[in-house]
Design an enzyme around this catalytic site. Structure first.
Site, mmCIF file in Angstrom:
data_model
loop_
_atom_site.group_PDB
_atom_site.id
_atom_site.type_symbol
_atom_site.label_atom_id
_atom_site.label_comp_id
_atom_site.label_asym_id
_atom_site.label_seq_id
_atom_site.Cartn_x
_atom_site.Cartn_y
_atom_site.Cartn_z
ATOM 1 N N HIS A 89 25.720 8.623 -70.692
ATOM 2 C CA HIS A 89 26.917 7.524 -70.868
ATOM 3 C C HIS A 89 26.809 7.111 -72.316
ATOM 4 O O HIS A 89 27.791 6.590 -72.902
ATOM 5 C CB HIS A 89 26.841 6.626 -70.196
ATOM 6 C CG HIS A 89 25.981 5.351 -70.384
ATOM 7 N ND1 HIS A 89 24.710 5.471 -70.065
ATOM 8 C CD2 HIS A 89 26.077 4.008 -71.119
ATOM 9 C CE1 HIS A 89 24.150 4.374 -70.328
ATOM 10 N NE2 HIS A 89 24.849 3.478 -70.893
ATOM 11 N N HIS A 101 28.940 4.588 -76.934
ATOM 12 C CA HIS A 101 28.811 4.449 -75.742
ATOM 13 C C HIS A 101 30.218 4.835 -74.817
ATOM 14 O O HIS A 101 31.411 4.318 -75.409
ATOM 15 C CB HIS A 101 28.703 2.875 -75.697
ATOM 16 C CG HIS A 101 28.293 2.164 -74.275
ATOM 17 N ND1 HIS A 101 29.313 2.183 -73.445
ATOM 18 C CD2 HIS A 101 27.168 1.831 -73.851
ATOM 19 C CE1 HIS A 101 28.637 1.508 -72.123
ATOM 20 N NE2 HIS A 101 27.231 1.546 -72.408
#
Length: 158
Positions: A65, A80
């Protein structure tokens, strides 16, 4: 080139197709209130993500992620992908790189099962953060907002 061969500018490219948005539009105060650093975000149209700049992958989260990239100038970014995506423990994320790898902007980072991941998290908005220390007094100049295609120049740090 700057003093001692370090570049004066760092070009930042769109890591995905979608919209360039302000950090304040990200529904997580850690990002929207710039607790981790300054930057901007993307509202992605799909799950294909590439490196937004040239550099070394200093962090590749096992969950897929988030990615930390350090440019030769010293500028570091954190990409992110989505909010609360760490809770998926890598489900739906097909990582294409490894830590300490050298990447160029446009190199594939991860493919995401966008539909599945999107249905399990609050948002797919994707902050791109630069810490104050990593910026070293440089400023982020956003050159493109709104709709972008992957690989399009979106900011210059100088």
């Amino acid at each position: 080139m700057g003093l001692f061969g370090k570049p004066k500018e760092v070009e930042i490219f769109a890591p995905c197709d979608g919209q360039v948005i302000d950090l304040e539009q990200v529904e997580d105060e850690v990002f929207s209130e710039k607790m981790l650093g300054d930057g901007f975000a993307f509202d992605p149209d799909n799950g294909n993500f590439v490196s937004p700049m040239d550099g070394k992958l200093i962090t590749v989260f096992p969950s897929g992620h988030a990615y930390g990239i350090k440019h030769k100038s010293g500028v570091e970014c954190l990409l992110h992908i989505g909010l609360d995506t760490v809770s998926l423990n890598g489900e739906g994320f097909d990582i294409k790189v490894s830590q300490n790898e050298i990447v160029k902007h446009g190199d594939k980072l991860v493919n995401i099962d966008f539909k599945t991941v999107k249905s399990k998290v609050p948002s797919m908005k994707t902050p791109l953060i630069f810490t104050e220390d990593a910026l070293g007094g440089k400023k982020i100049n956003i050159v493109k907002k709104g709709p972008v295609k992957q690989g399009e120049l979106v900011a210059i740090i100088k």
